[in-house]
Scaffold this active site. Structure first.
Site, mmCIF file in Angstrom:
data_model
loop_
_atom_site.group_PDB
_atom_site.id
_atom_site.type_symbol
_atom_site.label_atom_id
_atom_site.label_comp_id
_atom_site.label_asym_id
_atom_site.label_seq_id
_atom_site.Cartn_x
_atom_site.Cartn_y
_atom_site.Cartn_z
ATOM 1 N N ARG A 122 0.816 -1.203 0.000
ATOM 2 C CA ARG A 122 0.000 0.000 0.000
ATOM 3 C C ARG A 122 0.854 1.259 0.000
ATOM 4 O O ARG A 122 0.532 2.233 -0.634
ATOM 5 C CB ARG A 122 -0.905 -0.028 1.231
ATOM 6 C CG ARG A 122 -1.594 1.270 1.511
ATOM 7 C CD ARG A 122 -2.777 1.075 2.407
ATOM 8 N NE ARG A 122 -3.651 0.056 1.876
ATOM 9 C CZ ARG A 122 -4.402 -0.744 2.618
ATOM 10 N NH1 ARG A 122 -4.381 -0.651 3.926
ATOM 11 N NH2 ARG A 122 -5.161 -1.649 2.054
ATOM 12 N N TYR A 123 1.909 1.230 0.767
ATOM 13 C CA TYR A 123 2.790 2.398 0.875
ATOM 14 C C TYR A 123 4.006 2.177 -0.009
ATOM 15 O O TYR A 123 4.374 1.036 -0.293
ATOM 16 C CB TYR A 123 3.230 2.559 2.328
ATOM 17 C CG TYR A 123 2.105 2.815 3.292
ATOM 18 C CD1 TYR A 123 1.506 4.063 3.362
ATOM 19 C CD2 TYR A 123 1.651 1.809 4.133
ATOM 20 C CE1 TYR A 123 0.479 4.300 4.258
ATOM 21 C CE2 TYR A 123 0.616 2.042 5.038
ATOM 22 C CZ TYR A 123 0.035 3.292 5.095
ATOM 23 O OH TYR A 123 -0.973 3.523 5.987
ATOM 24 N N ARG A 126 7.178 0.060 1.970
ATOM 25 C CA ARG A 126 7.016 -1.031 2.929
ATOM 26 C C ARG A 126 5.808 -1.894 2.579
ATOM 27 O O ARG A 126 4.850 -1.411 1.974
ATOM 28 C CB ARG A 126 6.883 -0.502 4.361
ATOM 29 C CG ARG A 126 5.803 0.561 4.538
ATOM 30 C CD ARG A 126 6.198 1.484 5.695
ATOM 31 N NE ARG A 126 5.140 2.396 6.096
ATOM 32 C CZ ARG A 126 4.838 3.523 5.461
ATOM 33 N NH1 ARG A 126 5.473 3.842 4.361
ATOM 34 N NH2 ARG A 126 3.876 4.310 5.907
ATOM 35 N N CYS A 135 -4.041 -17.993 14.791
ATOM 36 C CA CYS A 135 -3.995 -17.111 15.952
ATOM 37 C C CYS A 135 -4.214 -17.928 17.209
ATOM 38 O O CYS A 135 -4.938 -18.928 17.206
ATOM 39 C CB CYS A 135 -5.070 -16.031 15.861
ATOM 40 S SG CYS A 135 -4.565 -14.626 14.867
ATOM 41 N N CYS A 139 -9.568 -12.656 18.500
ATOM 42 C CA CYS A 139 -10.045 -11.395 19.063
ATOM 43 C C CYS A 139 -11.400 -11.100 18.447
ATOM 44 O O CYS A 139 -11.548 -11.142 17.228
ATOM 45 C CB CYS A 139 -9.100 -10.251 18.723
ATOM 46 S SG CYS A 139 -7.423 -10.517 19.291
ATOM 47 N N CYS A 142 -11.399 -8.410 15.692
ATOM 48 C CA CYS A 142 -10.418 -8.581 14.616
ATOM 49 C C CYS A 142 -10.866 -7.872 13.333
ATOM 50 O O CYS A 142 -11.982 -8.053 12.862
ATOM 51 C CB CYS A 142 -10.211 -10.057 14.320
ATOM 52 S SG CYS A 142 -8.972 -10.340 13.034
ATOM 53 N N ARG A 144 -9.571 -8.462 10.473
ATOM 54 C CA ARG A 144 -9.559 -9.479 9.407
ATOM 55 C C ARG A 144 -10.506 -10.618 9.764
ATOM 56 O O ARG A 144 -10.233 -11.784 9.500
ATOM 57 C CB ARG A 144 -8.140 -10.008 9.184
ATOM 58 C CG ARG A 144 -7.187 -8.914 8.801
ATOM 59 C CD ARG A 144 -5.907 -9.381 8.136
ATOM 60 N NE ARG A 144 -5.051 -8.218 7.958
ATOM 61 C CZ ARG A 144 -3.987 -7.942 8.720
ATOM 62 N NH1 ARG A 144 -3.601 -8.774 9.663
ATOM 63 N NH2 ARG A 144 -3.289 -6.847 8.518
ATOM 64 N N ASP A 303 -12.049 -0.313 12.901
ATOM 65 C CA ASP A 303 -12.351 -0.371 11.469
ATOM 66 C C ASP A 303 -13.828 -0.672 11.196
ATOM 67 O O ASP A 303 -14.547 -1.163 12.056
ATOM 68 C CB ASP A 303 -11.498 -1.456 10.798
ATOM 69 C CG ASP A 303 -10.040 -1.045 10.690
ATOM 70 O OD1 ASP A 303 -9.768 0.155 10.552
ATOM 71 O OD2 ASP A 303 -9.173 -1.946 10.747
ATOM 72 N N ASP A 340 -7.699 4.047 9.847
ATOM 73 C CA ASP A 340 -7.286 3.362 8.626
ATOM 74 C C ASP A 340 -8.379 3.627 7.596
ATOM 75 O O ASP A 340 -9.533 3.222 7.790
ATOM 76 C CB ASP A 340 -7.091 1.860 8.891
ATOM 77 C CG ASP A 340 -5.866 1.321 8.173
ATOM 78 O OD1 ASP A 340 -5.523 1.870 7.104
ATOM 79 O OD2 ASP A 340 -5.263 0.346 8.661
ATOM 80 N N LYS A 347 -3.348 4.651 6.747
ATOM 81 C CA LYS A 347 -3.617 5.249 8.058
ATOM 82 C C LYS A 347 -3.564 6.771 8.001
ATOM 83 O O LYS A 347 -2.628 7.341 7.488
ATOM 84 C CB LYS A 347 -2.586 4.735 9.053
ATOM 85 C CG LYS A 347 -2.644 3.232 9.212
ATOM 86 C CD LYS A 347 -1.525 2.736 10.100
ATOM 87 C CE LYS A 347 -1.512 1.227 10.159
ATOM 88 N NZ LYS A 347 -0.956 0.617 8.932
#
Ligand SMILES: *Cc1c(COP(=O)(O)O)cnc(C)c1O
Length: 439
Positions: A122-123, A126, A135, A139, A142, A144, A303, A340, A347
Site C-alpha cells: 500500500r505504501y 514497505r 492465531c 479477538c 479482529c 480481518r 475499522d 485506517d 492510516k
C-alpha cells in the site's frame, strides 16, 4: 514473579487433572487446550448462560468461531463478567451478527492492494506480509474477521516464497511487516527460515513483526524464540495490548525477554467501546506500557469491518483521549491516533488542533492547558528553492538521487521540482466537461 495463581491452577486441573505449572507454561499445551466451545467455557470459568443465550451464541459462533487460550481465559473475572474487558475481547457477542450498511468484509481493501497472495503493498517503501493464518486467540474485534476460521494453516514454503520473490524483485521496499494471523505461532525453525531469506535481500533495512502473543500467550516467548529473532536484527516488534489488565506478570516476563534481546517494542491499541474508551484507562495503559519498555505506537479507530459495530466509538472519543494524553504525560507515552481509511487509503493521523491561526509574521498556538501563545516567525529565513540536486546544496545530504522515490500527494504539491499544481479526483465532472481545445 507469581506467574501461576491458584485460579490458574484450578483451570489447568479442570482441563487435565494431572496438569502442573510446567504444562501451563508450555505454549503448545495452551494451544492444544484452547477453549473452542461454549460448554467448555462455562465449565472452566463457572460462568453459566441460559439455554436461549447459548443457542444465540451458537449462531454467532457458526459465523465467527471461538478460540481462547486457557491463560487469557484465566484473566476473566467471573463477578461482573459482562463488563470485563478480557471477556469482551474474547467471548462471543450476538451483536457480531449485526451488519450495518457502512460495514464491509474487507474495509481496508487489503485483498485489492495485493500484488501476490499474502502481500499487501500500500505504501511506497514497505509491505505487509501475511505469513501465518493461525492465531492463539480469536479477538472479537479482529479487523480481518473475514479470514478467521478459514482453515487454520501455516502457509507452505512455496507459498511464502512467492511473497519473498515479490519483495526481492521490488527494490523500493525497505521495510517488511510480518503479520497474519500471528507470525509468532510459526515454529522457531520456520520463522528462522523466513527471516534468513528476508535478510538475504540487500534492500531490506528493517523487519517488523506484528503479534498479539505477548498478550494472549506470553509463554510462547521462550529463550529459543528470542535467540532466533535476535540473530536477524534489526527486528522491531509491535504488540497489541488494549487494557492495563492484560499487562500481567506473565506478560511482563515475555516483554522483558524481548526487550533484553534488543528488540524495540511498540504497541498498537484498538479503541473499543466498553473496553478501553476512557481517558483514565488509556492513561493507565500507556503508563504501564512504558514502564515495561513498550512505546505506545498507534491508537486505532475501530475499522468498519462486518460485525464490529458494537465496538465502534465516535472519532470524537479518540480525540478526547488524545487531548487527555498530549502534554499531560510523557511525550513517548503518547501514541499516534489513526484511522485506517476505508477503501485502502492507509492510516490517517488525527489529533486535537493546536494551531489556532497564523499570519506571515506570527503563528498562534494553544497548549494542553488552554494557554494561547504566539510564535514570531523568523524575518531572516532565506527561502530555498529545492531542485533536488543535493550535490550543490550546502546541507550536505549528498545521496544518490536515483534510489529516491518521487514525491506523491501533498508532498508533491509542496515540492519545488514538480510542476503539479492540483490533485483532482478522477471522477471530477468539472474537469471532464472542460473544453480541451485550449490546452
Ligand atoms: C499499517 C500498515 C503498514 C505499516 O504502516 P506504518 O505506518 O509504517 O506502521 C504497512 N502496510 C499496510 C498495508 C498497513 O496496513
Amino acid at each position: 514473579m507469581n506467574i501461576y495463581t491458584s485460579h490458574q491452577q484450578k483451570i489447568a486441573e479442570k482441563i487435565q487433572p494431572s496438569a502442573d505449572l510446567k504444562n501451563w507454561k508450555d505454549w503448545k499445551w495452551q494451544l492444544r487446550n484452547a477453549i473452542k466451545t461454549i460448554d467448555q467455557f462455562e465449565k472452566l470459568t463457572g460462568i453459566t448462560f441460559t439455554e436461549k443465550e447459548k443457542q444465540l451464541f451458537k449462531t454467532t459462533q457458526d459465523k465467527f468461531p471461538l478460540s481462547i487460550t486457557p491463560y487469557y481465559l484465566s484473566l476473566i473475572k467471573k463477578s461482573n463478567y459482562q463488563y470485563d474487558p478480557i471477556f469482551k475481547q474474547s467471548f462471543l457477542d450476538n451483536r457480531e451478527l449485526i451488519v450495518s450498511s457502512s460495514e464491509m468484509s474487507d474495509p481496508l481493501s487489503e485483498d485489492h492492494d495485493s500484488p501476490v497472495p499474502g502481500i499487501t503493498h500500500r505504501y511506497p517503501d514497505r509491505v505487509l506480509f501475511l505469513v501465518s493464518n493461525v492465531c492463539a486467540m480469536y479477538c472479537r474485534h479482529c479487523t480481518r474477521k473475514r479470514k478467521v476460521g478459514d482453515t487454520d494453516h501455516i502457509p507452505s514454503k512455496s507459498h511464502i516464497q512467492v511473497g519473498l520473490d515479490y519483495i526481492k524483485n521490488t527494490p523500493q521496499i525497505r521495510d517488511v511487516l510480518l503479520s497474519g494471523g500471528d507470525p509468532l505461532l510459526l515454529s522457531d525453525e520456520y520463522l528462522d527460515w523466513i527471516l534468513t531469506e528476508l535478510r538475504k535481500i540487500p534492500h531490506i533495512e528493517v523487519i517488523r513483526i506484528g503479534s498479539r502473543i505477548p498478550v494472549v500467550l506470553p509463554y510462547r516467548v521462550t529463550d529459543e524464540l528470542v535467540n532466533t529473532l535476535k540473530k536477524h536484527h534489526p527486528i522491531w516488534l509491535n504488540t497489541h495490548f488494549n487494557h492495563p489488565r492484560e499487562i500481567t506478570d506473565s506478560a511482563k516476563e515475555a516483554i522483558n525477554k524481548l526487550a533484553n534481546a534488543g528488540i524495540p517494542l511498540g504497541n498498537q491499541t484498538v479503541l473499543l467501546a466498553d473496553v478501553n474508551d476512557c481517558p483514565r484507562i488509556m492513561k493507565k495503559l500507556v503508563h504501564e506500557l512504558v514502564r515495561n519498555r513498550i512505546r505506545p505506537y498507534y491508537l486505532y479507530q475501530c475499522d468498519l469491518s462486518e460485525g464490529l459495530s458494537h465496538f465502534r466509538t465516535p472519532i470524537g472519543k479518540g480525540i478526547e483521549i488524545m487531548e487527555s494524553l498530549i502534554g499531560h504525560t510523557s511525550g513517548f507515552a503518547v501514541p499516534t491516533y489513526v484511522i485506517d481509511a476505508p477503501g485502502g487509503g492507509g492510516k490517517i493521523p488525527v489529533m486535537p488542533n493546536y494551531l489556532i491561526s497564523w499570519s506571515t509574521n506570527k503563528v498562534i498556538l494553544r497548549n494542553y492547558e488552554g494557554v494561547i501563545t504566539s510564535y514570531q516567525e523568523p524575518t531572516n529565513y532565506e527561502t530555498t528553492i529545492c531542485d533536488r540536486n543535493c550535490k550543490e546544496c550546502n546541507l550536505e545530504l549528498d545521496i544518490d538521487g536515483a534510489c529516491e522515490i518521487n514525491a506523491i500527494g501533498i508532498e508533491r504539491l509542496l515540492s519545488d521540482y514538480d510542476e503539479t499544481i492540483s490533485l483532482i479526483p478522477s471522477e471530477n465532472e468539472r474537469v471532464e466537461r472542460r473544453d480541451t481545445s485550449y490546452e
